[in-house]
Design an enzyme around this catalytic site. Sequence first.
Site, PDB file in Angstrom:
ATOM      1  N   LYS A 257       0.844  -1.194   0.000  1.00  0.00           N
ATOM      2  CA  LYS A 257       0.000   0.000   0.000  1.00  0.00           C
ATOM      3  C   LYS A 257       0.884   1.251   0.000  1.00  0.00           C
ATOM      4  CE  LYS A 257      -3.469   2.360   2.734  1.00  0.00           C
ATOM      5  NZ  LYS A 257      -4.480   2.317   3.771  1.00  0.00           N
ATOM      6  N   GLU A 263      10.547  -4.595   4.747  1.00  0.00           N
ATOM      7  CA  GLU A 263      10.709  -5.993   4.332  1.00  0.00           C
ATOM      8  C   GLU A 263      10.332  -6.168   2.856  1.00  0.00           C
ATOM      9  OE1 GLU A 263       9.042  -4.765   6.900  1.00  0.00           O
ATOM     10  OE2 GLU A 263       8.785  -6.218   8.508  1.00  0.00           O
ATOM     11  N   GLY A 317      -4.902  -1.611   4.977  1.00  0.00           N
ATOM     12  CA  GLY A 317      -4.070  -2.723   4.518  1.00  0.00           C
ATOM     13  C   GLY A 317      -4.710  -4.078   4.785  1.00  0.00           C
ATOM     14  N   ARG A 318      -5.202  -4.269   6.010  1.00  0.00           N
ATOM     15  CA  ARG A 318      -5.763  -5.588   6.364  1.00  0.00           C
ATOM     16  C   ARG A 318      -7.142  -5.820   5.763  1.00  0.00           C
ATOM     17  NH1 ARG A 318      -4.922  -2.193  10.409  1.00  0.00           N
ATOM     18  NH2 ARG A 318      -6.627  -1.428  11.697  1.00  0.00           N
ATOM     19  N   GLU A 404      -5.068  -6.479  14.740  1.00  0.00           N
ATOM     20  CA  GLU A 404      -4.540  -5.157  14.384  1.00  0.00           C
ATOM     21  C   GLU A 404      -5.658  -4.115  14.468  1.00  0.00           C
ATOM     22  OE1 GLU A 404      -0.989  -4.689  11.573  1.00  0.00           O
ATOM     23  OE2 GLU A 404      -2.598  -3.891  10.353  1.00  0.00           O
ATOM     24  N   HIS A 435      -5.649 -32.589  17.955  1.00  0.00           N
ATOM     25  CA  HIS A 435      -4.494 -33.332  18.461  1.00  0.00           C
ATOM     26  C   HIS A 435      -3.385 -32.384  18.901  1.00  0.00           C
ATOM     27  CE1 HIS A 435      -6.319 -37.077  17.122  1.00  0.00           C
ATOM     28  NE2 HIS A 435      -6.776 -36.338  16.119  1.00  0.00           N
ATOM     29  N   LYS A 560       8.942  -0.684  14.330  1.00  0.00           N
ATOM     30  CA  LYS A 560       9.540  -0.344  13.029  1.00  0.00           C
ATOM     31  C   LYS A 560      10.630   0.710  13.218  1.00  0.00           C
ATOM     32  CE  LYS A 560       5.477  -0.988  10.051  1.00  0.00           C
ATOM     33  NZ  LYS A 560       4.512  -0.283   9.210  1.00  0.00           N
TER      34      LYS A 560
HETATM   35  O1  F6P Z   1       2.216  -4.118   9.902  1.00  0.00           O
HETATM   36  C1  F6P Z   1       1.649  -2.890   9.672  1.00  0.00           C
HETATM   37  C2  F6P Z   1       1.166  -2.708   8.280  1.00  0.00           C
HETATM   38  O2  F6P Z   1       1.035  -1.340   8.067  1.00  0.00           O
HETATM   39  C3  F6P Z   1      -0.157  -3.416   8.002  1.00  0.00           C
HETATM   40  O3  F6P Z   1      -1.254  -2.718   8.428  1.00  0.00           O
HETATM   41  C4  F6P Z   1      -0.073  -3.592   6.536  1.00  0.00           C
HETATM   42  O4  F6P Z   1      -0.992  -4.540   6.117  1.00  0.00           O
HETATM   43  C5  F6P Z   1       1.368  -4.024   6.376  1.00  0.00           C
HETATM   44  O5  F6P Z   1       2.058  -3.238   7.312  1.00  0.00           O
HETATM   45  C6  F6P Z   1       1.942  -3.857   4.999  1.00  0.00           C
HETATM   46  O6  F6P Z   1       1.956  -2.532   4.580  1.00  0.00           O
HETATM   47  P1  F6P Z   1       2.165  -2.145   3.067  1.00  0.00           P
HETATM   48  O7  F6P Z   1       1.062  -2.729   2.277  1.00  0.00           O
HETATM   49  O8  F6P Z   1       2.143  -0.645   3.047  1.00  0.00           O
HETATM   50  O9  F6P Z   1       3.494  -2.682   2.627  1.00  0.00           O
END
Ligand code: F6P
Length: 600
Positions: A257, A263, A317-318, A404, A435, A560
């Site tokens: 987003k 990462e 995002g979620r 979240e 199990h 972060k």
């Molecule tokens: O972990 C926090 C967060 O902002 C989430 O809400 C989001 O889904 C994820 O990081 C990934 O963010 P992006 O889509 O901006 O890479």
Amino acid sequence: RIAHHPVCPMFNLIGWVDVGSSHSEDIRFVTDTEDLLNVKATAVVSKSALISETPAWNSLKNHLGHINKTHLRDLLKDKDRCEGMIKEYDGVVVDFSRQRVTHETLEKLLALAKEAKLKEKIESMFNGEHINKTEGRAVLHVALRAPRYEQIFCDGKNVVPDVWEVLDKIKDFTDRVRNGTWVGVTGKPLTDVVAIGIGGSFLGPLFVHTALQTEPGTAKSSKGRRLRFLSNVDPVDVACALNGLEQETTLVVVVSKTFTTAETMLNARTLRAWITSALGSEAVSKHMIAVSTNLKLVKEFGIDPANAFAFWDWVGGRYSVCSAVGAVPLALQYGFETVQKFLEGAWSIDKHYHNAPLEENLPVLLGLLTVWNVSFHGCSAMAILPYCQALQKLAPHIQQVSMESNGKGVSIDGETLPYEAGEIDFGEPGTNGQHSFYQLIHQGRVVPCDFIGIIKSQQSVYLKGEIVSNHDELMCNFFAQADALAYGKTREELRAEGVPDYLIPHKTFTGNRPSLSMLLPTLDAYTTGQLLSIYEHRVATMGFIWGINSFDQWGVELGKSLATRVRTQMNAARTKGEPVQGFNYSTTTLLNRYLKGKTQ
Ligand code: F6P
């Protein structure tokens, strides 16, 4: 603001002070100018009352004593009660007769919903109001699944045409990749896709992909294609994602987003290097595409904006799996038609959530029951237990959606909550979970469970000579577990079975453990969309009741920024041999051992 009151002879009113907050207004009556000035000086922005301070909340608290005297064993004898607790909408059946509730409890929960202005809050969400106050954003993931003819407004603009413009672009692009019109730089068709993303840019698409890959129709439409996800920055995940793939036939989709997530961006650079090392830098335009709200950064990264698929800041995002975040990788794998069915399933529940009366509204009922379990019974965890292997990624996705969203310690107005919000979600498909952690659920802590069953399995195995088919065997457990939790096993029953006295305490099950059972006719793109939307709106309902902002996520920021500090020092230590500094003893010691490359 000072305004003159039109008429109020009773109070000899000379004016009023309206503190003008967006919350409840504080109007005070004054009798002379001095008073008026005093009030004006002390006026503060009044905040909405916390839900725990309302009569509806207290009434539920008092009612708890009554419920604590009941046992599900007895409640389940009442046919009328149970009948009223099995609800159905568009093929989805939800049975909550194994929740620790009576009709009176439900009435009280609905009164709580009224007190919390749940209906109005749902309306505000669908109306595109900026209900995500701390980020000043609307929350409109429902617009992502709206049919073309719908109108959903955000800041005065109907956003549905924008949604469909992107969906049309996705259809066009993914059709071309799938039919071999869009090929890699060496002219080979792109049969494999690696979707890079993390959190909401990964978990939702993975959940849907896992749900569809074994369904005969979608399995057929994905024949000869592979979809991999790369989320973790761990080099092991890179190796797993690329295992067996060739650059010439691979398309990389960078999903982010913000297009800033550390990462994801490192993984994107890693795969760009993987592509260019084999095919040259000009290959990026054919082998890398992006999904983002930040098209400027997409371009700076080197991906042609023509090969980027946009979404909007009103999609959290979620909550983004129905945007290009999920639509691009899923349409590449299964074809656009499948994505459309998935969106239709979600929209069916969206309409229901928006329009159905609260007492018939599945996500509302589920949300209220969870509030009851968390805030009144004190259950801090909830288990999501699909009796369906294809739903193995449902719990990890809902974990993010729920935790979240509702893992908050303050109200939407910033007041510290005097009650816990949010719950710990976890789960595994049955019967595997049985199990593993079910022991704790049966005889240890009380963990409300969601049992999800599928009537017609995606697959059928019926071995000759067996009593039931594999799917029937699975579903026998689905039915049995809910009753085992509800009824338990008494000392008397054990004695009657001749269990020796010393074993009786160990073999006793208290029962009275709440669960709900959900039945879906089958698991396909449509019902996967329904399931997603039920859980999303359930989580929103809980947040609306608790009076929190379920749509921001400030809690992930601190970690972060600390990682950024460590990264800077690690770089200085590795490149210039500078000592690490400014950390506590523990971090300094472990960091130094890590940099030394050994623990001693
Ligand atoms: O972990 C926090 C967060 O902002 C989430 O809400 C989001 O889904 C994820 O990081 C990934 O963010 P992006 O889509 O901006 O890479």
